[in-house]
Design an enzyme around this catalytic site. Structure first.
Site, PDB file in Angstrom:
ATOM      1  N   ASP A  36       0.869  -1.179   0.000  1.00  0.00           N
ATOM      2  CA  ASP A  36       0.000   0.000   0.000  1.00  0.00           C
ATOM      3  C   ASP A  36       0.904   1.227   0.000  1.00  0.00           C
ATOM      4  O   ASP A  36       2.000   1.163  -0.536  1.00  0.00           O
ATOM      5  CB  ASP A  36      -0.959  -0.041   1.199  1.00  0.00           C
ATOM      6  N   HIS A  70       1.442   1.891  -3.313  1.00  0.00           N
ATOM      7  CA  HIS A  70       0.440   2.713  -3.985  1.00  0.00           C
ATOM      8  C   HIS A  70       0.950   4.140  -4.171  1.00  0.00           C
ATOM      9  O   HIS A  70       0.618   4.801  -5.135  1.00  0.00           O
ATOM     10  CB  HIS A  70      -0.862   2.721  -3.188  1.00  0.00           C
TER      11      HIS A  70
END
Length: 233
Positions: A36, A70
């Site tokens: 993430d 991300h």
């Protein structure tokens, strides 16, 4: 935090580092390879974060590397207590979804300001090299202006200098709210190559100085609902 290696590329919602409602933090000489956001700055979510009112501030991040994530360096979306006086220098992001990522949505509130970024090198970024979005979640995302309140997120006073990205899906996306534009962002000595160029919507006083955007297709800059949008040598 220094000389650390944080890995977890298969971990869903597995941020590398979340700094939440902290003061006087220093992160340096660290490597992130995560599933993430990699280096993420937060300060509480919605009413709880606003009630606590404890900003994350006086943070220095330098000489870090991110290989997956991300976002390489991220502020938000939980920034309801505010974020200010953050300094990011001398970092490398390779293969992240986004490079520099600043995100929030109506309902959060909080002000992100006085963010200084210098000498970031990015390569093979899947989506945006640099993104500001006030439409992060799927709720309350009408394109019509709504009254400004304590729930309105604010992004202002950013400086991004001496930064490059070689290969991205999009060079820059800045999308503020019609009732609260993204304000006072300076890009200086920046080079970005991407499939598409820079898109700026609902912005105020955005300056690209000595900045080159090279898209594979389309225009280098697309601008809508902007006040004081400046491209200068």
């Amino acid at each position: 935090m220094s000389r650390s290696a944080i890995r977890g590329t298969h971990s869903q919602n597995g941020d590398g580092l979340d700094l939440d409602s902290c003061r006087y933090a220093s992160i340096y000489d660290s490597v992130f390879d995560v599933g993430d956001d990699a280096i993420c700055i937060k300060s509480g979510k919605d009413a709880d974060g606003r009630d606590l009112g404890r900003p994350t501030e006086y943070v220095t991040i330098r000489n870090c590397q991110v290989f997956h994530g991300h976002g390489g360096f991220v502020i938000g979306s939980e920034m309801s207590g505010g974020v200010r006086h953050v300094y990011l220098t001398d970092c490398v992001f390779i293969g992240t979804d986004a490079g520099l990522r600043f995100k929030s949505t109506r309902g959060r509130g909080g002000t992100v300001e006085k963010i200084f970024i210098r000498n970031v090198r990015m390569k093979d970024i899947g989506k945006e090299a640099i993104i500001f979005s006030s439409y992060y979640s799927g709720k309350n995302n009408t394109e019509e202006a709504v009254p400004v309140s304590e729930e309105t997120p604010v992004f202002r006073d950013f400086t991004i200098r001496d930064t490059t990205c070689i290969g991205a899906g999009r060079a820059v996306l800045i999308k503020g709210l019609p009732e609260m534009p993204v304000q006072n962002v300076l890009f200086e000595n920046v080079l970005l190559t991407a499939q598409t160029g820079a898109t700026c919507e609902n912005v105020e006083h955005i300056v690209f100085r000595n900045t080159t955007v090279i898209p594979e297709q389309g225009e280098a800059f697309t601008v809508d609902d902007a006040e004081k949008f400046i491209i200068a040598e």
